[in-house]
Design a protein around this motif. Structure first.
Motif, mmCIF file in Angstrom:
data_model
loop_
_atom_site.group_PDB
_atom_site.id
_atom_site.type_symbol
_atom_site.label_atom_id
_atom_site.label_comp_id
_atom_site.label_asym_id
_atom_site.label_seq_id
_atom_site.Cartn_x
_atom_site.Cartn_y
_atom_site.Cartn_z
ATOM 1 N N LEU A 1 -98.451 -47.909 -5.117
ATOM 2 C CA LEU A 1 -97.610 -49.109 -4.617
ATOM 3 C C LEU A 1 -95.504 -49.170 -5.725
ATOM 4 O O LEU A 1 -95.055 -48.504 -5.912
ATOM 5 C CB LEU A 1 -98.177 -50.495 -5.130
ATOM 6 N N GLU A 2 -96.348 -48.229 -7.072
ATOM 7 C CA GLU A 2 -95.286 -48.213 -7.652
ATOM 8 C C GLU A 2 -94.501 -46.991 -7.337
ATOM 9 O O GLU A 2 -93.043 -47.054 -7.469
ATOM 10 C CB GLU A 2 -95.726 -47.046 -9.060
ATOM 11 N N ASN B 1 -94.090 -50.099 4.149
ATOM 12 C CA ASN B 1 -94.043 -49.814 5.197
ATOM 13 C C ASN B 1 -95.401 -48.076 5.556
ATOM 14 O O ASN B 1 -95.100 -47.311 6.069
ATOM 15 C CB ASN B 1 -93.006 -48.812 5.897
ATOM 16 N N GLY B 2 -95.658 -47.940 3.682
ATOM 17 C CA GLY B 2 -96.022 -46.765 3.804
ATOM 18 C C GLY B 2 -95.754 -45.387 3.895
ATOM 19 O O GLY B 2 -94.904 -45.588 3.276
ATOM 20 N N GLU B 3 -96.151 -43.880 3.741
ATOM 21 C CA GLU B 3 -95.374 -42.974 3.905
ATOM 22 C C GLU B 3 -94.728 -43.147 2.312
ATOM 23 O O GLU B 3 -93.650 -42.602 1.938
ATOM 24 C CB GLU B 3 -94.304 -42.995 4.561
ATOM 25 N N ASP B 4 -95.506 -43.826 1.373
ATOM 26 C CA ASP B 4 -94.500 -44.332 0.080
ATOM 27 C C ASP B 4 -93.084 -44.454 -0.290
ATOM 28 O O ASP B 4 -92.451 -43.893 -1.070
ATOM 29 C CB ASP B 4 -94.866 -42.604 -1.227
ATOM 30 N N ILE C 1 -90.734 -43.941 1.905
ATOM 31 C CA ILE C 1 -89.875 -42.365 1.696
ATOM 32 C C ILE C 1 -89.092 -42.981 3.326
ATOM 33 O O ILE C 1 -88.069 -42.552 3.218
ATOM 34 C CB ILE C 1 -90.536 -41.026 2.522
ATOM 35 N N TYR C 2 -89.464 -43.824 4.189
ATOM 36 C CA TYR C 2 -88.794 -43.873 5.527
ATOM 37 C C TYR C 2 -88.431 -45.663 5.236
ATOM 38 O O TYR C 2 -88.557 -45.668 6.014
ATOM 39 C CB TYR C 2 -89.855 -43.067 6.580
ATOM 40 N N CYS C 3 -88.147 -45.752 4.502
ATOM 41 C CA CYS C 3 -88.213 -47.529 4.459
ATOM 42 C C CYS C 3 -86.478 -47.496 5.062
ATOM 43 O O CYS C 3 -86.220 -49.042 5.741
ATOM 44 C CB CYS C 3 -87.695 -47.601 2.831
ATOM 45 N N MET C 4 -85.484 -46.505 5.082
ATOM 46 C CA MET C 4 -84.463 -47.148 6.081
ATOM 47 C C MET C 4 -84.608 -46.825 7.473
ATOM 48 O O MET C 4 -84.857 -45.461 8.470
ATOM 49 C CB MET C 4 -83.262 -45.892 5.528
ATOM 50 N N TYR C 5 -85.256 -47.768 8.321
ATOM 51 C CA TYR C 5 -86.643 -47.533 9.377
ATOM 52 C C TYR C 5 -85.037 -47.407 10.267
ATOM 53 O O TYR C 5 -85.286 -46.475 11.714
ATOM 54 C CB TYR C 5 -86.798 -49.008 9.217
ATOM 55 N N ASP C 6 -84.525 -48.164 10.218
ATOM 56 C CA ASP C 6 -83.776 -48.235 11.555
ATOM 57 C C ASP C 6 -81.808 -48.115 11.195
ATOM 58 O O ASP C 6 -81.466 -48.818 10.916
ATOM 59 C CB ASP C 6 -83.946 -49.256 12.355
ATOM 60 N N TYR C 7 -80.743 -47.229 11.193
ATOM 61 C CA TYR C 7 -79.553 -46.818 10.881
ATOM 62 C C TYR C 7 -79.401 -46.946 11.425
ATOM 63 O O TYR C 7 -78.828 -46.333 12.629
ATOM 64 C CB TYR C 7 -79.917 -45.959 10.035
ATOM 65 N N SER C 8 -77.288 -47.068 11.570
ATOM 66 C CA SER C 8 -76.279 -47.271 13.114
ATOM 67 C C SER C 8 -76.688 -45.636 13.009
ATOM 68 O O SER C 8 -76.027 -44.900 12.594
ATOM 69 C CB SER C 8 -75.984 -47.370 12.652
ATOM 70 N N TYR C 9 -76.952 -45.472 14.371
ATOM 71 C CA TYR C 9 -76.243 -43.879 14.638
ATOM 72 C C TYR C 9 -74.892 -43.928 14.545
ATOM 73 O O TYR C 9 -74.829 -42.417 14.269
ATOM 74 C CB TYR C 9 -76.413 -43.896 16.461
ATOM 75 N N SER C 10 -73.930 -44.648 14.800
ATOM 76 C CA SER C 10 -72.640 -44.095 13.940
ATOM 77 C C SER C 10 -72.511 -43.739 12.970
ATOM 78 O O SER C 10 -71.656 -42.700 12.220
ATOM 79 C CB SER C 10 -71.316 -45.326 14.450
#
Length: 114
Positions: free
Chosen positions: A4-5, A75-78, A80-89
């Motif tokens: 969690l930390e 979201n799990g994965e520690d 690392i992938y919290c920037m789940y959905d970002y603008s394609y631009s």
């Protein structure tokens, strides 16, 4: 450090990098918290909102150019992938090269530890 930390630390590193990288380029920021748009003037403003939410949408603007990035926390994965959905631009214009490099480095560290 427990999972969690580690997750919280990684999420904060990514939010810091995202803000710093775009702030250096002259972008302004607002955070949509699911109900309201909150103007932010520092990464601390974002971190204060982040601690109370599972999802935030950070909208950025520079002149006529507007984009946004969505962050999903815990979201799990520690984290690392919290920037789940970002603008394609944002990606297409290579506006977040340092942030994506950081994400890759955090993923490599995670692999090395497992």
């Amino acid at each position: 450090m427990n999972r969690l930390e580690i997750t919280k630390c990684n999420e904060e590193k990514i939010l810091n990098s995202f803000y710093s990288e775009l702030n250096e380029q002259g972008f302004s920021f607002s955070v949509y918290d699911g109900e309201l748009f909150n103007k932010v003037s520092s990464v601390d403003d974002i971190l204060n909102l982040y601690h109370n939410l599972d999802v935030i949408h950070i909208h950025v603007q520079k002149g006529d150019y507007k984009a946004s990035a969505s962050f999903i926390f815990g979201n799990g994965e520690d984290g690392i992938y919290c920037m789940y959905d970002y603008s394609y631009s944002l990606q297409e214009k290579n506006l977040l090269t340092k942030t994506f490099k950081l994400i890759d480095e955090l993923a490599d560290e995670r692999l090395a530890l497992s």
